[in-house]
Design a protein around this motif. Structure first.
Motif, PDB file in Angstrom:
ATOM      1  N   LEU A 402     128.903 -27.486  37.347  1.00  0.00           N
ATOM      2  CA  LEU A 402     129.112 -27.176  38.757  1.00  0.00           C
ATOM      3  C   LEU A 402     129.877 -25.857  38.841  1.00  0.00           C
ATOM      4  N   THR A 403     129.318 -24.891  39.542  1.00  0.00           N
ATOM      5  CA  THR A 403     129.863 -23.539  39.520  1.00  0.00           C
ATOM      6  C   THR A 403     130.204 -23.017  40.907  1.00  0.00           C
ATOM      7  N   SER A 410     124.017 -17.103  44.064  1.00  0.00           N
ATOM      8  CA  SER A 410     122.980 -16.250  44.660  1.00  0.00           C
ATOM      9  C   SER A 410     121.634 -16.478  43.988  1.00  0.00           C
ATOM     10  N   ARG A 411     121.642 -16.548  42.653  1.00  0.00           N
ATOM     11  CA  ARG A 411     120.398 -16.800  41.918  1.00  0.00           C
ATOM     12  C   ARG A 411     119.831 -18.176  42.257  1.00  0.00           C
ATOM     13  N   ASN A 412     120.696 -19.172  42.360  1.00  0.00           N
ATOM     14  CA  ASN A 412     120.231 -20.528  42.662  1.00  0.00           C
ATOM     15  C   ASN A 412     119.674 -20.630  44.080  1.00  0.00           C
ATOM     16  N   ILE A 413     120.251 -19.868  45.006  1.00  0.00           N
ATOM     17  CA  ILE A 413     119.721 -19.860  46.377  1.00  0.00           C
ATOM     18  C   ILE A 413     118.287 -19.339  46.382  1.00  0.00           C
ATOM     19  N   ASP A 414     118.015 -18.303  45.586  1.00  0.00           N
ATOM     20  CA  ASP A 414     116.644 -17.781  45.475  1.00  0.00           C
ATOM     21  C   ASP A 414     115.699 -18.856  44.943  1.00  0.00           C
ATOM     22  N   TRP A 493     115.624 -22.346  33.611  1.00  0.00           N
ATOM     23  CA  TRP A 493     116.359 -23.001  34.702  1.00  0.00           C
ATOM     24  C   TRP A 493     115.774 -22.618  36.057  1.00  0.00           C
ATOM     25  N   ASN A 494     115.470 -21.365  36.232  1.00  0.00           N
ATOM     26  CA  ASN A 494     114.886 -20.918  37.496  1.00  0.00           C
ATOM     27  C   ASN A 494     113.587 -21.659  37.787  1.00  0.00           C
ATOM     28  N   ASN A 495     112.701 -21.723  36.790  1.00  0.00           N
ATOM     29  CA  ASN A 495     111.409 -22.391  36.976  1.00  0.00           C
ATOM     30  C   ASN A 495     111.580 -23.879  37.272  1.00  0.00           C
ATOM     31  N   PHE A 551     122.675 -27.706  46.025  1.00  0.00           N
ATOM     32  CA  PHE A 551     122.035 -27.411  44.742  1.00  0.00           C
ATOM     33  C   PHE A 551     122.373 -26.005  44.234  1.00  0.00           C
ATOM     34  N   LYS A 552     122.817 -25.145  45.107  1.00  0.00           N
ATOM     35  CA  LYS A 552     123.176 -23.784  44.679  1.00  0.00           C
ATOM     36  C   LYS A 552     124.399 -23.782  43.767  1.00  0.00           C
ATOM     37  N   TYR A 553     125.156 -24.879  43.758  1.00  0.00           N
ATOM     38  CA  TYR A 553     126.348 -24.961  42.911  1.00  0.00           C
ATOM     39  C   TYR A 553     126.053 -25.578  41.542  1.00  0.00           C
ATOM     40  N   ILE A 554     124.827 -26.017  41.304  1.00  0.00           N
ATOM     41  CA  ILE A 554     124.481 -26.662  40.031  1.00  0.00           C
ATOM     42  C   ILE A 554     123.959 -25.612  39.066  1.00  0.00           C
ATOM     43  N   ASP A 555     124.488 -25.614  37.849  1.00  0.00           N
ATOM     44  CA  ASP A 555     124.067 -24.630  36.864  1.00  0.00           C
ATOM     45  C   ASP A 555     123.991 -25.296  35.488  1.00  0.00           C
ATOM     46  N   THR A 556     123.765 -24.513  34.464  1.00  0.00           N
ATOM     47  CA  THR A 556     123.595 -25.046  33.114  1.00  0.00           C
ATOM     48  C   THR A 556     124.887 -24.965  32.321  1.00  0.00           C
ATOM     49  N   GLY A 557     124.975 -25.801  31.283  1.00  0.00           N
ATOM     50  CA  GLY A 557     126.127 -25.797  30.391  1.00  0.00           C
ATOM     51  C   GLY A 557     126.150 -27.057  29.553  1.00  0.00           C
TER      52      GLY A 557
END
Length: 674
Positions: A402-403, A410-414, A493-495, A551-557
């Motif tokens: 969670l970021t 910004s990338r996740n919003i796209d 992740w983007n896909n 979902f824009k706050y979810i990232d990898t790690g």
């Protein structure tokens, strides 16, 4: 788990709470109470336990710095320190306070001062004459002493309730009283020549500890009469706090008459130290009491009678100081001033947020081998499951996937916007699931009367009925699970996010497809790593805009505990399938790799374990679909992926509408036109 410390808690508390991540067995409770998620698990377990025993949904909470710690008739406050020496006594204290909330009438104490309310067992005329006060002053003058006695009697009534309604839980009470009451110096004091003068302190010391096997009912005048008034073997005769109040009044009169008698004797003998008047008028320093008990609960036999002779041992100054501290500890317990470690305001806010996140802990991987010995089975590992995802949870910084990074957001919003656009197109192809197909067969001899055929009765046609067949699509539940490990970063992740959002958006355009979306990774807890699952979206309770907002706050790690996470949510996934078509759709980039202090999860063993979990899902009648995510043509460990998912493994570009719709069509009953 040490039996001496956890023979009670281990009986009911989920063993996951006792898992020591530094060993290969479930032996001790988590040592670091700074792990707030662990504290929440303790609190939830204790809260459930209090609710079971009392039959009431009593709130259990941690105290915050600066606030009072007491039972106010509404909630139970527990300490934020619960290590291997504290847990059972904390449970006992919570049960004690919770039972007070259930059974105690707190209005009695308020009525004592507000309404000059006294029990009928108080001889008002006698006391007013001896104290030289007016009757309307008596309640306030003897309030402290009477309240102390009421608390003692009420405690005996409360304890009896727990002992009789939940006898298997006596150990918690014993642990609590062992901590606050059963000190060796108390035993020594009861057998000594001290506290044998008819003063309030002496009576309180002896009455509070009247269940101790070392009691001496000859130590004070009237103490045996007080024992008989309490009648502990028949304490269940007291049904209400008012009943206890009447008994407290009777005990007070025994004390008062004996104290007055002693003072009169001393006065007649012209002895110094006559302070009976001031003491009877409430001028001495008193503490409110809630009573105590011995772990032996020795109330069945005849009391042990001591000898008031000069042969009794007298405590020395050091022992007297120890006894004073022990008595003070008892008084603080009786006053509801038990020392409870408090959370600071920042911790309290974080705990409240984590509590609302509805975090569960599951133990999985018990059949996996330990890192050290290939033939040794582990005790399993914990998996944290977050069931309620909010922006406030992101701000706690408790989970690495969670970021709050502006670049990543910004990338996740796209990705979300692209997913919505793709989902709208995909949803149009799923819309046939909204439609009801109706087949009407006319001119039947029975069935539903056709209004269009009634006029033909006059022409001798009696086949005026029709049959209506309505074909409705079975409701579906799709559980989408996403690998959020570090290796999924970048284009993969983007896909994946685009595809996941697209499926959720398409389902939101139908009336009978629900979607649950979970992300899996690892989280750092104390000095170890644990598998972690975030239930980020559930259309059965969430609106689609939750995806847009969170979902824009979810990232990898983290790493990839694939099958361990599947095992942890297996009951959830199987539960979805009841009464509906159920689908399990996975997005990941290859073989699972994960290890911590209790589980080594990699290679063939991890592949086999994951395959077993996937087969369990299939055996429950759930359709499985697993997408292999790669930045190039296949790549990664495609062979391992096939071993885990078999024919359900799919190697496509998940952001292309055609291949995505086609693979979904292979599982869905409806026909998706491409």
């Amino acid at each position: 788990m040490s039996k001496s410390k956890y023979s009670y808690s281990s009986f009911w508390l989920d063993k996951s709470l006792f898992l020591n991540e530094g060993t290969t067995h479930v032996t001790d409770i988590e040592r670091k109470s700074s792990d707030l998620i662990k504290l929440i698990s303790y609190k939830r377990a204790i809260s459930n336990f209090v609710t079971i025993v009392t039959g009431m949904p009593i709130k259990v909470t941690f105290d915050e710095v600066g606030s009072d710690s007491y039972t106010d008739g509404n909630e139970v406050v527990i300490s934020s320190k619960m290590d291997d020496n504290e847990f059972d006594s904390t449970v006992g204290l919570a049960l004690h306070e919770g039972s007070h909330i259930k059974l105690t009438d707190f209005e009695i104490l308020r009525k004592m001062t507000r309404d000059n309310f006294l029990p009928s067992t108080i001889d008002v005329d006698y006391l007013c004459e001896k104290m030289n006060i007016k009757s309307d002053e008596l309640s306030s003058v003897i309030y402290d002493e009477l309240k102390d006695l009421l608390n003692i009697v009420e405690d005996r009534r409360i304890d009896n309730f727990v002992f009789n309604t939940a006898p298997g839980y006596r150990g918690y009470y014993e642990s609590m009283y062992d901590k606050y009451f059963n000190a060796k110096i108390i035993d020594k004091g009861l057998k000594s020549s001290n506290y044998r003068e008819e003063t309030w302190d002496s009576y309180m010391f002896r009455i509070v500890n009247i269940t101790n096997p070392n009691r001496d009912l000859n130590a004070l005048k009237g103490l045996r009469e007080i024992w008989n008034i309490l009648d502990l073997k028949n304490i269940n005769r007291l049904k209400t706090t008012l009943d206890a109040y009447e008994v407290a009044g009777a005990i007070y009169m025994v004390y008062a008459k004996n104290k007055i008698e002693v003072n009169d004797d001393e006065s007649n003998s012209n002895k110094q130290g006559d302070n009976g008047s001031s003491e009877m008028s409430g001028d001495t320093q008193n503490e409110s009491s809630e009573g105590g008990m011995s772990s032996d609960m020795n109330i069945d036999g005849e009391p042990t009678d001591g000898d008031n002779s000069d042969g009794l041992e007298k405590l020395n100054n050091s022992q007297l100081e120890q006894l004073r501290r022990a008595i003070e500890k008892q008084k603080k317990f009786q006053d509801g001033e038990v020392s409870k470690k408090k959370l600071n305001k920042t911790e309290k806010r974080k705990v409240d947020t984590l509590d609302k996140a509805n975090i569960d802990i599951e133990i999985v991987g018990k059949d996996m081998t330990t890192p050290t010995w290939s033939n040794q089975k582990s005790g399993g590992t914990q998996v944290y499951i977050v069931r309620n995802f909010t922006k406030e949870l992101v701000d706690t910084n408790e989970f690495s996937i969670l970021t709050n990074s502006e670049h990543r957001i910004s990338r996740n919003i796209d990705n979300i916007e692209r997913g919505i656009q793709l989902g709208i197109l995909l949803g149009k192809k799923l819309k046939t699931r909204n439609e009801e197909r109706t087949l009407i067969t006319p001119r039947m001899k029975s069935g539903k009367l056709s209004s269009n055929m009634i006029h033909e009765i006059g022409f001798g046609n009696f086949n005026i009925f029709e049959r209506v067949l309505v074909n409705k699509t079975t409701p579906s539940v799709i559980h989408i699970t996403i690998d959020a490990s570090g290796s999924m970063s970048g284009l993969k992740w983007n896909n994946t996010q685009v595809a996941v959002v697209a499926i959720a958006k398409a389902a939101s355009m139908t009336q009978n497809i629900d979607v649950v979306i979970s992300y899996r990774s690892t989280t750092s807890r104390s000095d170890n790593y644990l598998p972690f699952i975030l239930i980020a979206y559930d259309s059965r309770k969430d609106k689609f805009n939750k995806i847009q907002n969170t979902f824009k706050y979810i990232d990898t790690g983290g790493t990839t505990p694939e099958g361990l996470c599947f095992e942890a949510i297996l009951k959830d996934v199987i539960g979805y399938s009841k009464g509906s078509d159920s689908y399990f759709i996975n997005f990941s980039d290859g073989a699972p790799t994960f290890s911590n202090k209790t589980v080594s999860y990699e290679g063939h063993g991890a592949h086999e374990h994951t395959a077993v979990q996937v087969n369990k899902i299939r055996q429950a009648g759930i359709n499985v679909l697993s997408y292999f995510i790669t930045e190039s043509h296949y790549g990664g460990d495609a062979d391992a992926f096939r071993k885990m998912y078999g024919s359900d493994a799919k190697f496509i570009n998940v952001t292309e509408l055609g291949p995505l719709a086609k693979t979904l069509n292979s599982k869905f009953e409806t026909n998706l036109t491409i």
